[in-house]
Design a protein around this motif. Structure first.
Motif, PDB file in Angstrom:
ATOM      1  N   PRO A 188       0.813  -1.223   0.000  1.00 28.48           N
ATOM      2  CA  PRO A 188       0.000   0.000   0.000  1.00 28.48           C
ATOM      3  C   PRO A 188       0.843   1.268   0.000  1.00 28.48           C
ATOM      4  O   PRO A 188       1.930   1.309   0.575  1.00 28.48           O
ATOM      5  CB  PRO A 188      -0.800  -0.116   1.295  1.00 28.48           C
ATOM      6  N   VAL A 189       0.324   2.283  -0.651  1.00 27.98           N
ATOM      7  CA  VAL A 189       0.962   3.599  -0.635  1.00 27.98           C
ATOM      8  C   VAL A 189       0.677   4.228   0.722  1.00 27.98           C
ATOM      9  O   VAL A 189      -0.467   4.286   1.160  1.00 27.98           O
ATOM     10  CB  VAL A 189       0.424   4.498  -1.767  1.00 27.98           C
ATOM     11  N   VAL A 190       1.732   4.679   1.403  1.00 31.25           N
ATOM     12  CA  VAL A 190       1.563   5.317   2.708  1.00 31.25           C
ATOM     13  C   VAL A 190       1.850   6.814   2.665  1.00 31.25           C
ATOM     14  O   VAL A 190       1.454   7.545   3.564  1.00 31.25           O
ATOM     15  CB  VAL A 190       2.433   4.648   3.798  1.00 31.25           C
ATOM     16  N   ARG A 191       2.545   7.252   1.602  1.00 30.45           N
ATOM     17  CA  ARG A 191       2.838   8.687   1.458  1.00 30.45           C
ATOM     18  C   ARG A 191       2.725   9.048  -0.013  1.00 30.45           C
ATOM     19  O   ARG A 191       3.310   8.397  -0.871  1.00 30.45           O
ATOM     20  CB  ARG A 191       4.236   9.001   1.977  1.00 30.45           C
ATOM     21  N   ARG A 192       1.985  10.100  -0.269  1.00 32.48           N
ATOM     22  CA  ARG A 192       1.822  10.584  -1.640  1.00 32.48           C
ATOM     23  C   ARG A 192       3.093  11.321  -2.081  1.00 32.48           C
ATOM     24  O   ARG A 192       3.926  11.693  -1.267  1.00 32.48           O
ATOM     25  CB  ARG A 192       0.641  11.548  -1.712  1.00 32.48           C
ATOM     26  N   ALA A 193       3.180  11.577  -3.383  1.00 37.71           N
ATOM     27  CA  ALA A 193       4.347  12.286  -3.918  1.00 37.71           C
ATOM     28  C   ALA A 193       4.466  13.701  -3.359  1.00 37.71           C
ATOM     29  O   ALA A 193       5.565  14.245  -3.295  1.00 37.71           O
ATOM     30  CB  ALA A 193       4.284  12.317  -5.450  1.00 37.71           C
ATOM     31  N   ASP A 194       3.354  14.290  -2.921  1.00 33.62           N
ATOM     32  CA  ASP A 194       3.425  15.642  -2.349  1.00 33.62           C
ATOM     33  C   ASP A 194       3.824  15.627  -0.874  1.00 33.62           C
ATOM     34  O   ASP A 194       3.859  16.666  -0.223  1.00 33.62           O
ATOM     35  CB  ASP A 194       2.109  16.398  -2.547  1.00 33.62           C
ATOM     36  N   GLY A 195       4.131  14.435  -0.333  1.00 32.15           N
ATOM     37  CA  GLY A 195       4.588  14.313   1.045  1.00 32.15           C
ATOM     38  C   GLY A 195       3.483  14.076   2.063  1.00 32.15           C
ATOM     39  O   GLY A 195       3.754  13.803   3.223  1.00 32.15           O
ATOM     40  N   ARG A 196       2.237  14.170   1.636  1.00 27.76           N
ATOM     41  CA  ARG A 196       1.120  13.975   2.564  1.00 27.76           C
ATOM     42  C   ARG A 196       0.834  12.487   2.728  1.00 27.76           C
ATOM     43  O   ARG A 196       0.932  11.724   1.779  1.00 27.76           O
ATOM     44  CB  ARG A 196      -0.123  14.703   2.054  1.00 27.76           C
ATOM     45  N   PRO A 197       0.451  12.089   3.943  1.00 29.32           N
ATOM     46  CA  PRO A 197       0.140  10.660   4.160  1.00 29.32           C
ATOM     47  C   PRO A 197      -1.193  10.276   3.539  1.00 29.32           C
ATOM     48  O   PRO A 197      -2.075  11.118   3.378  1.00 29.32           O
ATOM     49  CB  PRO A 197       0.076  10.548   5.684  1.00 29.32           C
ATOM     50  N   ARG A 198      -1.325   9.016   3.175  1.00 27.95           N
ATOM     51  CA  ARG A 198      -2.631   8.490   2.756  1.00 27.95           C
ATOM     52  C   ARG A 198      -3.511   8.401   3.989  1.00 27.95           C
ATOM     53  O   ARG A 198      -3.021   8.267   5.106  1.00 27.95           O
ATOM     54  CB  ARG A 198      -2.465   7.096   2.149  1.00 27.95           C
ATOM     55  N   ALA A 199      -4.815   8.426   3.826  1.00 28.77           N
ATOM     56  CA  ALA A 199      -5.749   8.457   4.953  1.00 28.77           C
ATOM     57  C   ALA A 199      -5.564   7.275   5.896  1.00 28.77           C
ATOM     58  O   ALA A 199      -5.694   7.418   7.106  1.00 28.77           O
ATOM     59  CB  ALA A 199      -7.185   8.512   4.444  1.00 28.77           C
ATOM     60  N   ALA A 200      -5.250   6.104   5.378  1.00 33.09           N
ATOM     61  CA  ALA A 200      -5.097   4.924   6.233  1.00 33.09           C
ATOM     62  C   ALA A 200      -3.884   5.042   7.156  1.00 33.09           C
ATOM     63  O   ALA A 200      -3.884   4.514   8.258  1.00 33.09           O
ATOM     64  CB  ALA A 200      -4.980   3.660   5.387  1.00 33.09           C
ATOM     65  N   THR A 201      -2.865   5.752   6.714  1.00 36.28           N
ATOM     66  CA  THR A 201      -1.654   5.896   7.522  1.00 36.28           C
ATOM     67  C   THR A 201      -1.923   6.673   8.809  1.00 36.28           C
ATOM     68  O   THR A 201      -1.587   6.205   9.892  1.00 36.28           O
ATOM     69  CB  THR A 201      -0.540   6.575   6.698  1.00 36.28           C
ATOM     70  N   PRO A 202      -2.558   7.861   8.728  1.00 38.60           N
ATOM     71  CA  PRO A 202      -2.862   8.570   9.970  1.00 38.60           C
ATOM     72  C   PRO A 202      -3.793   7.791  10.884  1.00 38.60           C
ATOM     73  O   PRO A 202      -3.623   7.801  12.100  1.00 38.60           O
ATOM     74  CB  PRO A 202      -3.529   9.863   9.485  1.00 38.60           C
ATOM     75  N   ALA A 203      -4.769   7.103  10.311  1.00 42.79           N
ATOM     76  CA  ALA A 203      -5.699   6.335  11.140  1.00 42.79           C
ATOM     77  C   ALA A 203      -4.952   5.245  11.902  1.00 42.79           C
ATOM     78  O   ALA A 203      -5.148   5.061  13.104  1.00 42.79           O
ATOM     79  CB  ALA A 203      -6.805   5.739  10.283  1.00 42.79           C
ATOM     80  N   SER A 204      -4.069   4.525  11.218  1.00 44.38           N
ATOM     81  CA  SER A 204      -3.301   3.471  11.883  1.00 44.38           C
ATOM     82  C   SER A 204      -2.373   4.037  12.938  1.00 44.38           C
ATOM     83  O   SER A 204      -2.251   3.494  14.035  1.00 44.38           O
ATOM     84  CB  SER A 204      -2.482   2.679  10.855  1.00 44.38           C
ATOM     85  N   ALA A 205      -1.723   5.165  12.612  1.00 44.35           N
ATOM     86  CA  ALA A 205      -0.813   5.785  13.583  1.00 44.35           C
ATOM     87  C   ALA A 205      -1.575   6.256  14.818  1.00 44.35           C
ATOM     88  O   ALA A 205      -1.096   6.120  15.939  1.00 44.35           O
ATOM     89  CB  ALA A 205      -0.069   6.954  12.934  1.00 44.35           C
ATOM     90  N   ALA A 206      -2.774   6.785  14.614  1.00 43.79           N
ATOM     91  CA  ALA A 206      -3.572   7.259  15.744  1.00 43.79           C
ATOM     92  C   ALA A 206      -3.979   6.098  16.648  1.00 43.79           C
ATOM     93  O   ALA A 206      -3.907   6.195  17.868  1.00 43.79           O
ATOM     94  CB  ALA A 206      -4.808   7.999  15.240  1.00 43.79           C
ATOM     95  N   TRP A 207      -4.404   4.984  16.047  1.00 45.14           N
ATOM     96  CA  TRP A 207      -4.786   3.819  16.849  1.00 45.14           C
ATOM     97  C   TRP A 207      -3.582   3.259  17.582  1.00 45.14           C
ATOM     98  O   TRP A 207      -3.659   2.888  18.747  1.00 45.14           O
ATOM     99  CB  TRP A 207      -5.420   2.748  15.966  1.00 45.14           C
ATOM    100  N   ARG A 208      -2.450   3.167  16.914  1.00 48.06           N
ATOM    101  CA  ARG A 208      -1.244   2.642  17.547  1.00 48.06           C
ATOM    102  C   ARG A 208      -0.813   3.541  18.703  1.00 48.06           C
ATOM    103  O   ARG A 208      -0.386   3.072  19.747  1.00 48.06           O
ATOM    104  CB  ARG A 208      -0.105   2.521  16.543  1.00 48.06           C
ATOM    105  N   ARG A 209      -0.914   4.848  18.493  1.00 48.40           N
ATOM    106  CA  ARG A 209      -0.533   5.792  19.547  1.00 48.40           C
ATOM    107  C   ARG A 209      -1.421   5.614  20.772  1.00 48.40           C
ATOM    108  O   ARG A 209      -0.983   5.778  21.906  1.00 48.40           O
ATOM    109  CB  ARG A 209      -0.632   7.220  19.020  1.00 48.40           C
ATOM    110  N   ALA A 210      -2.679   5.244  20.523  1.00 51.37           N
ATOM    111  CA  ALA A 210      -3.608   5.018  21.634  1.00 51.37           C
ATOM    112  C   ALA A 210      -3.355   3.665  22.302  1.00 51.37           C
ATOM    113  O   ALA A 210      -4.008   3.321  23.271  1.00 51.37           O
ATOM    114  CB  ALA A 210      -5.040   5.084  21.123  1.00 51.37           C
ATOM    115  N   GLY A 211      -2.402   2.887  21.760  1.00 54.83           N
ATOM    116  CA  GLY A 211      -2.033   1.621  22.371  1.00 54.83           C
ATOM    117  C   GLY A 211      -2.890   0.448  21.976  1.00 54.83           C
ATOM    118  O   GLY A 211      -2.924  -0.567  22.654  1.00 54.83           O
TER     119      GLY A 211
END
Length: 184
Positions: A135-158
């Motif tokens: 899966p693409v996790v970062r677009r060419a413009d440097g912005r993350p794909r929507a799934a990446t922030p969601a996963s990072a947020a859940w992981r951060r919450a433990g």
């Protein structure tokens, strides 16, 4: 309310107002509001961790080139899985592409091993890692794909994202294109 506003083309203030209005109509009152774009430092740190571990790699194909690859694969009766062509590029080839102004998008390198877990609703789940596209996790413009922030947020919450295996992987791709749906 978490607003996935990482896609510049689809993330408009008009859409945010519509989401708020729809939630109000449903009688749902968020206890707060977070925009994914306000948390880029968190996603950048997660990306750097993946990069240091060798789990992400740069890709230089355009949307048009990727579309052609998918069509060719489907025409041959194969699933439209990314061929990992970017992993075969040398450092000099990558430098040349970037010097020519080609900005890479970044993919998460999935393991080829089987992926298994027990879903609380669906029961045992099994996918062959080799049958999934990185899966693409970062677009060419440097912005993350929507799934990446969601996963990072859940992981951060433990905790892992809902209905996900022990490690975050995308849903299996659909092998046949879905027919268009009508909207009334």
């Amino acid at each position: 309310l978490r607003l996935d506003d990482t896609d510049r083309a689809r993330s408009t203030e008009e859409n945010v107002v519509a989401i708020r209005r729809d939630l109000e109509w449903l009688g749902l009152v968020p206890d707060g509001e977070v925009r994914q774009s306000d948390r880029f430092a968190l996603y950048e740190a997660a990306f750097e961790t993946l990069h240091a571990a060798g789990r992400v790699y740069p890709c230089y194909e355009s949307e048009e080139e990727l579309s052609i690859k998918r069509k060719v694969a489907l025409g041959r009766g194969l699933p439209p899985i990314y061929d990992r062509a970017a992993l075969k590029l040398t450092a000099e080839e990558r430098q040349r592409l970037e010097a020519d102004g080609v900005r890479p998008h970044w993919r998460f390198k999935l393991d080829a091993a089987p992926i298994e877990w027990t879903d609380l609703i669906r029961g045992p789940q099994h996918f062959e890692g080799a049958a999934l596209s990185d899966p693409v996790v970062r677009r060419a413009d440097g912005r993350p794909r929507a799934a990446t922030p969601a996963s990072a947020a859940w992981r951060r919450a433990g905790r892992p994202p809902p209905n996900s295996p022990p490690r975050s992987v995308p849903a299996p791709p659909r092998w046949q294109p879905r027919p268009p749906t009508r909207r009334s």
